[in-house]
Scaffold this motif. Structure first.
Motif, PDB file in Angstrom:
ATOM      1  N   UNK A  30      49.206  34.417  39.681  1.00  0.00           N
ATOM      2  CA  UNK A  30      50.225  33.852  38.798  1.00  0.00           C
ATOM      3  C   UNK A  30      51.388  34.793  38.488  1.00  0.00           C
ATOM      4  N   UNK A  31      51.382  36.011  39.027  1.00  0.00           N
ATOM      5  CA  UNK A  31      52.489  36.940  38.798  1.00  0.00           C
ATOM      6  C   UNK A  31      53.253  37.172  40.095  1.00  0.00           C
ATOM      7  N   UNK A  32      54.518  36.797  40.083  1.00  0.00           N
ATOM      8  CA  UNK A  32      55.380  36.978  41.246  1.00  0.00           C
ATOM      9  C   UNK A  32      55.537  38.471  41.546  1.00  0.00           C
ATOM     10  N   UNK A  33      55.426  38.813  42.802  1.00  0.00           N
ATOM     11  CA  UNK A  33      55.631  40.197  43.210  1.00  0.00           C
ATOM     12  C   UNK A  33      54.401  41.081  43.085  1.00  0.00           C
ATOM     13  N   UNK A  34      53.342  40.598  42.449  1.00  0.00           N
ATOM     14  CA  UNK A  34      52.111  41.382  42.348  1.00  0.00           C
ATOM     15  C   UNK A  34      51.242  41.011  43.541  1.00  0.00           C
ATOM     16  N   UNK A  35      51.035  41.967  44.417  1.00  0.00           N
ATOM     17  CA  UNK A  35      50.215  41.729  45.605  1.00  0.00           C
ATOM     18  C   UNK A  35      48.734  41.922  45.318  1.00  0.00           C
ATOM     19  N   UNK A  36      48.429  42.962  44.508  1.00  0.00           N
ATOM     20  CA  UNK A  36      47.025  43.294  44.272  1.00  0.00           C
ATOM     21  C   UNK A  36      46.899  44.121  43.001  1.00  0.00           C
ATOM     22  N   UNK A  37      45.823  43.879  42.260  1.00  0.00           N
ATOM     23  CA  UNK A  37      45.450  44.723  41.129  1.00  0.00           C
ATOM     24  C   UNK A  37      43.967  45.021  41.286  1.00  0.00           C
ATOM     25  N   UNK A  38      43.643  46.296  41.297  1.00  0.00           N
ATOM     26  CA  UNK A  38      42.250  46.716  41.382  1.00  0.00           C
ATOM     27  C   UNK A  38      41.820  47.282  40.039  1.00  0.00           C
ATOM     28  N   UNK A  39      40.707  46.806  39.534  1.00  0.00           N
ATOM     29  CA  UNK A  39      40.127  47.340  38.303  1.00  0.00           C
ATOM     30  C   UNK A  39      39.252  48.515  38.735  1.00  0.00           C
ATOM     31  N   UNK A  40      39.721  49.733  38.509  1.00  0.00           N
ATOM     32  CA  UNK A  40      39.020  50.935  38.943  1.00  0.00           C
ATOM     33  C   UNK A  40      37.804  51.198  38.058  1.00  0.00           C
ATOM     34  N   UNK A  41      38.001  51.099  36.746  1.00  0.00           N
ATOM     35  CA  UNK A  41      36.923  51.206  35.766  1.00  0.00           C
ATOM     36  C   UNK A  41      37.383  50.471  34.514  1.00  0.00           C
ATOM     37  N   UNK A  42      36.698  50.645  33.396  1.00  0.00           N
ATOM     38  CA  UNK A  42      37.029  49.878  32.195  1.00  0.00           C
ATOM     39  C   UNK A  42      38.463  50.073  31.717  1.00  0.00           C
ATOM     40  N   UNK A  43      39.072  51.220  31.986  1.00  0.00           N
ATOM     41  CA  UNK A  43      40.414  51.480  31.453  1.00  0.00           C
ATOM     42  C   UNK A  43      41.464  51.824  32.504  1.00  0.00           C
ATOM     43  N   UNK A  44      41.100  51.833  33.785  1.00  0.00           N
ATOM     44  CA  UNK A  44      42.071  52.198  34.816  1.00  0.00           C
ATOM     45  C   UNK A  44      42.258  51.076  35.830  1.00  0.00           C
TER      46      UNK A  44
END
Length: 153
Positions: A30-44
Motif C-alpha cells: 500500500x505504499x508507493x515506492x516501497x519495494x521491501x521492508x524487512x523486520x530485522x528484530x523487534x526494533x530494527x
C-alpha cells in the motif's frame, strides 16, 4: 527539513488498524515506492525504496511503540527522517490514523519534489491506500503487541 502530517479515518477498530500497521513487511502492498521492508528484530527494520527511478536502502529503529497508541521511529543512516504514527479510537469500529514525519530530502530531485509538494502528496496517498488495504480485509494480517519504551522514559 520538512514536516508532513496526514491523517485518515479507517472503518476498523483501533486494535485492527494498529496491528496491521505493525506488519511492516506488508507496506509495499500500500505504499508507493516501497519495494521491501524487512523486520530485522523487534526494533530494527531495513527498507528498500524506489525514489525517482533509483534504489535507496536504509535502516530504521523503532524508538517507541505502544499497542493501539503509537509507533515512532528514526532512520539510522541514509535519508534523514523520523516520525510517529498515532492511533485514535473514534468509536468501536472507527480509528483515526495520523502520520507525522520529519524528512530531510537528499539531492536535487528529492528537494524539488519536496518543494513541489510531491512528498506530502505521496504520504497522503499512502495513508489512503492503507485505509483501503485494511478495510478491504476487515481484519489484520498479523500484529505485534509488544511495548518499546522511548529512550527518555
Amino acid at each position: 527539513m520538512s514536516t508532513i502530517t496526514e491523517a485518515v479515518d479507517v472503518d476498523v477498530p483501533v486494535r485492527t488498524a494498529y496491528n496491521q500497521w505493525t506488519q511492516f513487511e506488508t507496506f509495499p502492498q500500500f505504499m508507493e515506492g516501497v519495494r521491501e521492508v524487512l523486520q530485522v528484530d523487534d526494533v530494527h527494520t531495513h527498507w528498500v525504496l524506489d525514489v525517482a527511478g533509483r534504489t535507496r536502502e536504509f535502516d530504521a529503529t523503532i524508538t517507541e511503540q505502544h499497542p493501539d497508541e503509537r509507533v515512532a521511529w528514526h532512520s539510522d543512516a541514509g535519508p534523514d527522517h523520523a516520525g510517529v504514527i498515532t492511533f485514535h479510537r473514534l468509536d468501536g469500529t472507527h480509528t483515526r490514523v495520523t502520520a507525522q514525519m520529519d524528512i530531510d530530502p537528499e539531492g536535487f530531485v528529492e528537494n524539488v519534489a519536496d518543494k513541489l509538494g510531491v512528498l506530502n502528496h505521496r504520504v497522503k496517498a499512502d495513508m489512503e491506500h492503507f485505509k483501503e488495504f485494511v478495510e478491504e480485509r476487515g481484519f489484520e494480517t498479523g500484529g505485534w503487541r509488544g511495548d518499546v519504551d522511548s529512550p527518555t522514559s
